[in-house]
Design a protein around this motif. Structure first.
Motif, PDB file in Angstrom:
ATOM      1  N   ASN A  95       0.807  -1.228   0.000  1.00  0.00           N
ATOM      2  CA  ASN A  95       0.000   0.000   0.000  1.00  0.00           C
ATOM      3  C   ASN A  95       0.834   1.269   0.000  1.00  0.00           C
ATOM      4  N   LEU A  96       1.893   1.275  -0.800  1.00  0.00           N
ATOM      5  CA  LEU A  96       2.678   2.504  -0.940  1.00  0.00           C
ATOM      6  C   LEU A  96       2.031   3.373  -2.015  1.00  0.00           C
ATOM      7  N   VAL A  97       2.221   4.681  -1.901  1.00  0.00           N
ATOM      8  CA  VAL A  97       1.725   5.590  -2.935  1.00  0.00           C
ATOM      9  C   VAL A  97       2.729   5.563  -4.087  1.00  0.00           C
ATOM     10  N   PRO A  98       2.301   5.098  -5.278  1.00  0.00           N
ATOM     11  CA  PRO A  98       3.255   4.873  -6.374  1.00  0.00           C
ATOM     12  C   PRO A  98       3.959   6.133  -6.852  1.00  0.00           C
ATOM     13  N   SER A  99       3.307   7.288  -6.715  1.00  0.00           N
ATOM     14  CA  SER A  99       3.892   8.522  -7.248  1.00  0.00           C
ATOM     15  C   SER A  99       4.832   9.195  -6.255  1.00  0.00           C
ATOM     16  N   LEU A 100       5.014   8.580  -5.078  1.00  0.00           N
ATOM     17  CA  LEU A 100       5.900   9.172  -4.068  1.00  0.00           C
ATOM     18  C   LEU A 100       7.126   8.294  -3.855  1.00  0.00           C
ATOM     19  N   SER A 101       8.258   8.932  -3.563  1.00  0.00           N
ATOM     20  CA  SER A 101       9.484   8.189  -3.271  1.00  0.00           C
ATOM     21  C   SER A 101       9.342   7.489  -1.922  1.00  0.00           C
ATOM     22  N   ALA A 102      10.298   6.613  -1.618  1.00  0.00           N
ATOM     23  CA  ALA A 102      10.296   5.918  -0.324  1.00  0.00           C
ATOM     24  C   ALA A 102      10.231   6.936   0.816  1.00  0.00           C
ATOM     25  N   ARG A 103      11.094   7.957   0.710  1.00  0.00           N
ATOM     26  CA  ARG A 103      11.140   8.980   1.761  1.00  0.00           C
ATOM     27  C   ARG A 103       9.784   9.673   1.917  1.00  0.00           C
ATOM     28  N   GLU A 104       9.180  10.019   0.782  1.00  0.00           N
ATOM     29  CA  GLU A 104       7.889  10.733   0.833  1.00  0.00           C
ATOM     30  C   GLU A 104       6.770   9.836   1.355  1.00  0.00           C
ATOM     31  N   ASN A 105       6.835   8.549   1.037  1.00  0.00           N
ATOM     32  CA  ASN A 105       5.829   7.633   1.573  1.00  0.00           C
ATOM     33  C   ASN A 105       5.883   7.584   3.101  1.00  0.00           C
ATOM     34  N   VAL A 106       7.108   7.597   3.642  1.00  0.00           N
ATOM     35  CA  VAL A 106       7.247   7.571   5.102  1.00  0.00           C
ATOM     36  C   VAL A 106       6.847   8.921   5.684  1.00  0.00           C
ATOM     37  N   GLN A 107       7.204   9.977   4.968  1.00  0.00           N
ATOM     38  CA  GLN A 107       6.909  11.337   5.427  1.00  0.00           C
ATOM     39  C   GLN A 107       5.408  11.586   5.586  1.00  0.00           C
ATOM     40  N   ASP A 133      15.248   7.798  -2.324  1.00  0.00           N
ATOM     41  CA  ASP A 133      14.644   8.584  -3.393  1.00  0.00           C
ATOM     42  C   ASP A 133      14.109   7.727  -4.522  1.00  0.00           C
ATOM     43  N   HIS A 134      14.044   6.431  -4.280  1.00  0.00           N
ATOM     44  CA  HIS A 134      13.470   5.541  -5.280  1.00  0.00           C
ATOM     45  C   HIS A 134      11.958   5.468  -5.131  1.00  0.00           C
ATOM     46  N   PHE A 135      11.307   5.181  -6.256  1.00  0.00           N
ATOM     47  CA  PHE A 135       9.858   5.034  -6.248  1.00  0.00           C
ATOM     48  C   PHE A 135       9.515   3.551  -6.093  1.00  0.00           C
ATOM     49  N   PRO A 136       8.306   3.257  -5.596  1.00  0.00           N
ATOM     50  CA  PRO A 136       7.929   1.860  -5.378  1.00  0.00           C
ATOM     51  C   PRO A 136       8.199   0.957  -6.587  1.00  0.00           C
ATOM     52  N   ALA A 137       7.868   1.431  -7.800  1.00  0.00           N
ATOM     53  CA  ALA A 137       8.044   0.592  -8.985  1.00  0.00           C
ATOM     54  C   ALA A 137       9.509   0.259  -9.264  1.00  0.00           C
TER      55      ALA A 137
END
Ligand code: ADP
Ligand code: ADP
Length: 229
Positions: A95-107, A133-137
């Motif tokens: 359930n990560l937001v695909p358009s956000l980086s790892a950092r932004e998902n946690v943020q 700074d990687h994206f889920p995909a």
């Protein structure tokens, strides 16, 4: 000391035509700082109990204490507050937001928490400092699940509830995810309850709880694992 105590918990799902008795009287005590695993066949009630412990669902009867609070006595608002302030969740699908980086998902969650860890610290704890700074995909399943764990621990919950966090992973990757959970449990004493079919959990868990047909059939304490704090 006990952190969760359930007494005579039942859960009946009313699906219209039939009633499903998912839990048929569960008495369980979990201690602060423990890593506990729920084992048992599919449909035996593990997820139902986990959801009730986390305040995502309600028991049909019985009591569920979190410390001195009876969760079954809380209204919706109280349950929501309990979840927000005390519980981190990890599910099979990240359930990560695909358009956000790892950092932004946690943020996303640390923005609303009271005393969150910096996203960088949470990601570092699950071994993803190089993937911020990687994206889920762009990440493997195991890495995505570790981002989900970082997200869950970043608000410093006392309790981490994990429903088949290894369910979508091959067994070796699953072990890495379980090791991340054990590491967090060791480091912070976060009470952790895990549903997994990955056998590696047996050595990591302090307590092994077996389910069958909505009941607990056996609780085993792992003598080889040092008692929590
Ligand atoms: P487990 O996690 O051990 O696989 P669950 O707690 O998911 O078991 O399910 C226990 C029983 O309750 C199963 O028979 C399942 O089909 C049923 N069940 C779970 N959730 C629901 C629901 N939302 N509505 C109806 N039945 C459900
Ligand atoms: P698990 O992989 O934990 O066993 P399930 O596949 O049993 O989970 O259930 C997945 C989701 O579907 C859960 O949210 C559960 O509440 C719901 N669910 C499970 N069984 C039923 C059912 N018989 N009717 C409706 N919802 C169900």
């Amino acid at each position: 000391w006990p952190i969760f105590r359930t007494e005579g918990v039942t859960k009946v799902y009313d699906t219209g035509e039939v009633q499903v008795h998912a839990l048929a009287g569960v008495d369980l005590t979990l201690f602060a700082g423990e890593l506990a695993v729920l084992l048992g066949p599919s449909g035996s009630g593990k997820s139902t109990l986990l959801n009730i412990l986390g305040g995502l669902d309600r028991a049909s009867s019985g009591h569920v204490w979190f410390r001195d609070t009876d969760l079954t006595a809380l209204r919706e608002r109280g349950l929501t507050r309990f979840r927000r302030d005390h519980v981190g969740f990890v599910f099979q699908f990240y359930n990560l937001v695909p358009s956000l980086s790892a950092r932004e998902n946690v943020q996303l969650v640390t923005d609303v928490a009271r005393e969150p860890m910096p996203p960088e610290e949470a990601l570092g704890l699950v071994g993803l400092s190089h993937r911020m700074d990687h994206f889920p995909a762009e990440m493997s399943g195991g890495e995505q699940q570790r981002v989900a764990i970082a997200r869950a621990i970043a608000k410093r919950p006392e309790v981490l509830l994990c429903d088949e966090p290894t369910g979508a992973l091959d067994s070796k990757t699953g072990i890495q995810v379980l090791e991340a959970l054990k590491d967090i449990n060791d480091r912070f004493g976060t009470t952790t309850v895990v549903i997994t079919h990955n056998a590696a959990i047996r050595k990591m868990a302090h307590r092994v709880v077996r389910f069958q047909d909505g009941r607990i059939t056996e609780v085993e304490v792992n003598e080889t694992r040092l008692a929590p704090h």
